[in-house]
Design a protein around this motif. Structure first.
Motif, PDB file in Angstrom:
ATOM      1  N   ASN A 145       0.733  -1.250   0.099  1.00 25.24           N
ATOM      2  CA  ASN A 145      -0.152   0.217  -0.130  1.00 25.24           C
ATOM      3  C   ASN A 145       0.912   1.285   0.069  1.00 25.24           C
ATOM      4  O   ASN A 145       0.452   2.503  -0.072  1.00 25.24           O
ATOM      5  N   THR A 165      -3.247   6.519   1.660  1.00 25.19           N
ATOM      6  CA  THR A 165      -4.529   6.350   2.330  1.00 25.19           C
ATOM      7  C   THR A 165      -5.557   5.739   1.327  1.00 25.19           C
ATOM      8  O   THR A 165      -6.651   5.272   1.346  1.00 25.19           O
ATOM      9  N   PRO A 175      -6.677   3.229  -1.431  1.00 24.53           N
ATOM     10  CA  PRO A 175      -6.470   1.983  -1.923  1.00 24.53           C
ATOM     11  C   PRO A 175      -5.675   1.856  -3.298  1.00 24.53           C
ATOM     12  O   PRO A 175      -6.166   2.427  -4.104  1.00 24.53           O
ATOM     13  N   VAL A 180      -6.706  -5.226   5.339  1.00 29.63           N
ATOM     14  CA  VAL A 180      -6.411  -3.712   5.541  1.00 29.63           C
ATOM     15  C   VAL A 180      -7.646  -3.020   6.240  1.00 29.63           C
ATOM     16  O   VAL A 180      -8.624  -3.174   5.667  1.00 29.63           O
ATOM     17  N   ILE A 187     -10.336  -0.471   6.556  1.00 35.90           N
ATOM     18  CA  ILE A 187     -10.885   0.591   5.585  1.00 35.90           C
ATOM     19  C   ILE A 187     -11.800   1.410   6.153  1.00 35.90           C
ATOM     20  O   ILE A 187     -12.621   0.795   6.910  1.00 35.90           O
ATOM     21  N   LEU A 242      -7.814   3.991   3.663  1.00 37.97           N
ATOM     22  CA  LEU A 242      -7.039   3.223   4.551  1.00 37.97           C
ATOM     23  C   LEU A 242      -7.046   4.184   5.923  1.00 37.97           C
ATOM     24  O   LEU A 242      -6.924   5.518   6.028  1.00 37.97           O
ATOM     25  N   ILE A 289      -1.486   4.089   9.386  1.00 36.65           N
ATOM     26  CA  ILE A 289      -1.402   2.867   8.445  1.00 36.65           C
ATOM     27  C   ILE A 289      -0.198   1.956   9.058  1.00 36.65           C
ATOM     28  O   ILE A 289       0.938   2.568   9.243  1.00 36.65           O
ATOM     29  N   SER A 291       0.009  -4.590   3.324  1.00 41.59           N
ATOM     30  CA  SER A 291      -1.053  -4.753   3.943  1.00 41.59           C
ATOM     31  C   SER A 291      -1.334  -6.144   4.519  1.00 41.59           C
ATOM     32  O   SER A 291      -0.813  -7.345   3.862  1.00 41.59           O
TER      33      SER A 291
END
Length: 418
Positions: A357, A361, A363, A392, A394, A400, A404, A409
């Motif tokens: 990722n 933020t 995806p 991951v 969401i 995200l 993070i 992920s």
């Protein structure tokens, strides 16, 4: 005054309680098409795939195009009224590509992006199965703290300022997965096992954990490190140990290893091998050659360790996938009769979300195959894969959730070992 013929006709329709039919509107383009189910028919030795996609505004029905080629050459067309379809009698272990478009009368919407998936190659055993949930997670616990532009602190430090630490968020994802086997890479800073887990081995920033309530280490001697060679690299651990490491060569300025453990299911007494792998990164010819060499040494090491011919589960960050040419990891796995759990799973969740990722933020979406450099590989003749998931976190906004935990992920696979 006489009314025009059209106006008079409309007036008669209104008086009769009828309305003229509105011209059909062109449907919107179909959104992301996802594979939500797969199966294998033992009686016919054929496979099936189930596809789902968002409802396209103004679409009354859909056309689904299927081809064995990414070019969509010689595509077969299906027509459905709902935004979901199950297609059966497909060849086992074969690549298929799909596009979907909405239809409203004679109006046709734009086709969706092409998506591809490989059908299940064989059904696996039908009885005597032990369910094991496997999680693989590259934590980037140390390296990501050292990035020059932006700090991603693993733990709160005096120099990390107001940035939120990542370790609590990573531990939350691990707890949410409730896995039996946890393979972590770049995990040198994860000093304490997550609650409920015991550490089988820690070497070369790879930590392999198991859930103590379900599994235990085989009743064998603990591993010991031998003296290193001129580069400080240690040979593959003795096969008589309960856990150890496999030497994968010296390159990229360091000794490369995979780690493994022989685990026992407490309820059945069944033994199996879990192997945690992190192959070298990069797309250069040198990196590809090094990955190929690592895979050769990996299987040579497993053959040396696995003298009892136990079922093996490989998990880790392999830095390779179908969209990379050549995918030397996938080729090596297939040559040793292992397949990506992604291609064997009966259900998939977020398969288009790239497992790398990069702390973004939004995806990272891959349409063709659903990129993931992180994998779980199993032997389809000795296992059945029920589910593959990218877990991951969401938020409601589709992005995200910060902080993070890692630039990778976490992937979770439900597999039943035969």
């Amino acid at each position: 005054m006489r009314l025009p013929v059209v106006a008079g006709l409309v007036g008669l329709l209104v008086l009769a309680g009828l309305q003229p039919a509105a011209a059909a509107s062109k449907p919107s383009k179909v959104g992301l098409v996802s594979f939500v189910g797969a199966d294998y028919s033992r009686s016919h030795s054929t496979a099936s795939l189930t596809l789902d996609w968002p409802n396209a505004p103004r679409a009354k029905k859909y056309q689904v195009f299927m081809s064995k080629s990414y070019s969509m050459k010689k595509a077969k067309t299906f027509s459905v009224k709902s935004s979901k379809i199950k297609i059966s009698k497909l060849s086992a272990g074969r690549d298929y590509f799909f596009r979907v478009r909405g239809i409203n009368g004679k109006k046709k919407g734009k086709k969706s992006n092409r998506v591809g998936h490989t059908t299940i190659v064989r059904p696996g055993p039908s009885k005597g199965l032990v369910p094991i949930r496997v999680m693989t997670y590259n934590l980037c616990s140390a390296v990501c703290d050292q990035k020059a532009t932006t700090r991603y602190p693993w733990m709160k430090t005096a120099t990390s300022g107001s940035a939120a630490p990542r370790q609590p968020a990573a531990l939350e994802r691990i707890a949410a997965a409730n896995a039996d086997v946890l393979a972590t890479q770049e995990a040198s800073a994860l000093k304490t096992p997550p609650p409920g887990y015991a550490e089988a081995i820690n070497a070369s920033a790879k930590r392999l954990y198991f859930r103590e309530s379900r599994l235990q280490l085989a009743d064998k001697p603990a591993y010991t490190y031998e003296a290193g060679d001129k580069n400080g690299c240690r040979a593959t651990t003795s096969p008589d140990a309960q856990a150890g490491h496999i030497f994968l060569g010296w390159h990229s300025k360091g000794c490369r290893y995979a780690v493994w453990a022989e685990l026992v299911d407490k309820s059945t007494g069944r033994h199996f091998l879990a192997v945690n792998v992190h192959t070298v990164a990069g797309t250069s010819a040198t990196a590809v050659a090094n990955r190929r060499s690592e895979m050769d040494l990996l299987f040579a090491g497993v053959a040396q360790i696995n003298r009892q011919k136990l079922a093996v589960v490989f998990a880790g960050d392999f830095n390779s996938h179908k969209n990379r040419t050549p995918d030397v990891v996938g080729a090596a796995m297939r040559s040793h009769k292992f397949r990506d759990a992604f291609d064997l799973a009966r259900t998939l969740d977020r398969q288009h979300y790239n497992s790398y990722n990069n702390f973004k933020t939004a995806p990272v979406i891959s349409y063709k195959w659903g990129d993931h450099v992180d994998h779980v590989f199993v032997d389809p003749s000795r296992s059945r894969v029920d589910a593959w998931r990218n877990i991951v976190l969401i938020g409601n906004d589709g992005r995200l959730v910060k902080p993070i935990p890692s630039d990778h992920s976490p992937l979770v696979v439900d597999v039943r070992l035969g």
